[in-house]
Design an enzyme around this catalytic site. Structure first.
Site, PDB file in Angstrom:
ATOM      1  N   ASN A 115       0.867  -1.181   0.000  1.00 38.21           N
ATOM      2  CA  ASN A 115       0.000   0.000   0.000  1.00 38.21           C
ATOM      3  C   ASN A 115       0.906   1.236   0.000  1.00 38.21           C
ATOM      4  O   ASN A 115       1.461   1.604   1.029  1.00 38.21           O
ATOM      5  CB  ASN A 115      -0.890  -0.042   1.250  1.00 38.21           C
ATOM      6  CG  ASN A 115      -1.842   1.146   1.310  1.00 38.21           C
ATOM      7  OD1 ASN A 115      -1.806   2.031   0.446  1.00 38.21           O
ATOM      8  ND2 ASN A 115      -2.683   1.174   2.327  1.00 38.21           N
ATOM      9  N   ARG A 165     -12.156  16.172   7.245  1.00 37.47           N
ATOM     10  CA  ARG A 165     -12.930  16.515   6.039  1.00 37.47           C
ATOM     11  C   ARG A 165     -14.359  16.880   6.423  1.00 37.47           C
ATOM     12  O   ARG A 165     -14.942  16.269   7.324  1.00 37.47           O
ATOM     13  CB  ARG A 165     -12.973  15.337   5.066  1.00 37.47           C
ATOM     14  CG  ARG A 165     -11.634  14.945   4.504  1.00 37.47           C
ATOM     15  CD  ARG A 165     -11.828  13.875   3.429  1.00 37.47           C
ATOM     16  NE  ARG A 165     -10.561  13.298   3.017  1.00 37.47           N
ATOM     17  CZ  ARG A 165     -10.297  11.983   3.043  1.00 37.47           C
ATOM     18  NH1 ARG A 165     -11.219  11.121   3.441  1.00 37.47           N
ATOM     19  NH2 ARG A 165      -9.119  11.549   2.651  1.00 37.47           N
ATOM     20  N   GLU A 194      -8.054  -4.732   5.102  1.00 38.36           N
ATOM     21  CA  GLU A 194      -7.989  -4.497   3.660  1.00 38.36           C
ATOM     22  C   GLU A 194      -6.854  -5.289   3.019  1.00 38.36           C
ATOM     23  O   GLU A 194      -6.989  -5.785   1.901  1.00 38.36           O
ATOM     24  CB  GLU A 194      -7.806  -2.993   3.396  1.00 38.36           C
ATOM     25  CG  GLU A 194      -9.084  -2.218   3.653  1.00 38.36           C
ATOM     26  CD  GLU A 194      -8.852  -0.771   4.048  1.00 38.36           C
ATOM     27  OE1 GLU A 194      -8.317  -0.530   5.151  1.00 38.36           O
ATOM     28  OE2 GLU A 194      -9.206   0.112   3.257  1.00 38.36           O
TER      29      GLU A 194
END
Ligand code: ADP
Length: 354
Positions: free
Chosen positions: A7, A214, A336
């Protein structure tokens, strides 16, 4: 079969090595601060070279790639045409895809002949129907510029959905699930019969839930309004929406939910407000997804906040279950990297059986 999962972020590489099909984690690690001043590792190539000295006999590499746009609906074996397409996606994912690509190119050089697989964060959401992914904007923006909802965290949502089906002892194709990935980045997905039918993140990861830094959904007219009022250019505005909003911006304290909980318990009003806004938004999305799926068998919580912060989960789930058919609430740790290893193995296995 040894599968290395990579990743690559803009200044980091995380890796895990799995023994498949047993799914045993053989080793893991990470390199941070790549390319930063004072770091001995100046690029992803050097970083991967360093990692590959620590792991040997790799049979295949699985790469996390953030954006596959409409080009990739599932994991793929990487060849030159795939590399070209991932490069084309850099235009709409300038913060992520270039680093993912660097990792792929470095592995190609460092591990010649070893098969590589790309697993896309967006792929799982490619089953979302057009009426859910097209924005209320001129249609040609979609046709000409690829402006639509793509959704992210797909590998995590897919992983926890599979694990939820196992926990519920039911096949995935009979279940209606709502998966809440609540980390620093947060997204929520409606999964009907194993397929993503809607998700909260959009063209970029900014849309949807209130996150660590965010803002999530806001009135789009606020963007030009704030830019005029505060005399900001586009990159300054972008930084405010992505880096100084959300839990951090509301509380003025931190993007870390653990810090906010402690502060709220001590009477900090803005920390309390940030938590209230965060949980309220999630609850609204759950209600919307229950409506579009006509029910829900289970709500799944995952990632840092979802897995660890019971009080947040309780706040979201309170009074949600006065329906005749009550959804179950499950906590499932995301993984993941294991999902990428599984998908890489599946592709390699298919390849070997050809
Ligand atoms: P990222 O999106 O960066 O992978 P994480 O999934 O690690 O984020 O989630 C980070 C968030 O989870 C933070 O708000 C943090 O406060 C919260 N959190 C709560 N408990 C834990 C924990 N035990 N470990 C890590 N994060 C936690």
């Amino acid at each position: 079969m040894k599968i290395l999962v990579i990743n690559c972020g803009s200044s980091s590489i995380k890796y895990k090595l799995f023994d498949m099909p047993g799914q045993k984690l053989a080793t893991k690690g990470s390199i941070e601060h790549i390319g930063e001043k004072g770091s001995s590792i100046q690029d992803h190539y050097t970083g991967l070279k360093f990692i590959l000295q620590k792991v040997d006999s790799i049979d295949a590499v699985g790469h996390r790639v953030v954006h596959g746009a409409e080009k990739f609906r599932r994991p793929v074996l990487i060849d030159d045409s795939v590399i070209r397409k991932i490069r084309q996606c850099c235009a709409i994912a300038p913060l992520h895809n270039p680093a993912n690509l660097e990792g792929i190119l470095a592995c190609k050089q460092l591990l010649p002949g070893v098969k590589q697989v790309a697993v896309f964060d967006t792929a799982f959401h490619q089953t979302i129907p057009d009426y859910a992914y097209i924005y209320g904007l001129p249609y040609e923006y979609y046709k000409r510029n690829g402006i639509r909802k793509y959704g992210f965290h797909g590998t995590s949502h897919e992983y926890v959905a599979h694990e939820a089906a196992k926990a519920l002892k039911k096949p995935l194709h009979v279940l209606k699930l709502i998966t809440c990935h609540l980390g620093n980045g947060c997204s929520i997905t409606a999964i009907d019969k194993g397929k993503s039918i809607d998700t909260s993140m959009g063209f970029t990861p900014l849309e949807g839930l209130v996150m660590g830094t965010r803002c999530g959904d806001i009135d789009p007219a606020l963007v030009p309004y704030i830019m005029r009022k505060k005399k900001l250019d586009t990159s300054e505005m972008d930084a405010i929406l992505n880096k100084t909003s959300g839990l951090k911006g509301i509380s003025g304290l931190s993007n870390d939910m653990r810090v906010l909980e402690i502060a709220a318990d001590k009477g900090n009003k803005r920390a309390r407000l940030a938590i209230d806004i965060f949980t309220y938004r999630i609850k609204k999305y759950i209600g919307a997804y229950m409506a579009v799926m006509n029910g829900c068998d289970a709500i799944i919580f995952t990632a840092g906040i979802g897995e660890n912060q019971k009080s947040v989960r309780d706040k979201i789930c309170s009074n949600l279950f006065s329906y005749a058919h009550k959804p179950k609430c499950l906590v499932i740790p995301t993984n993941e990297e294991l999902m990428i290893a599984r998908q890489t193995f599946r592709l390699m296995d298919g390849e070997l059986n050809v």
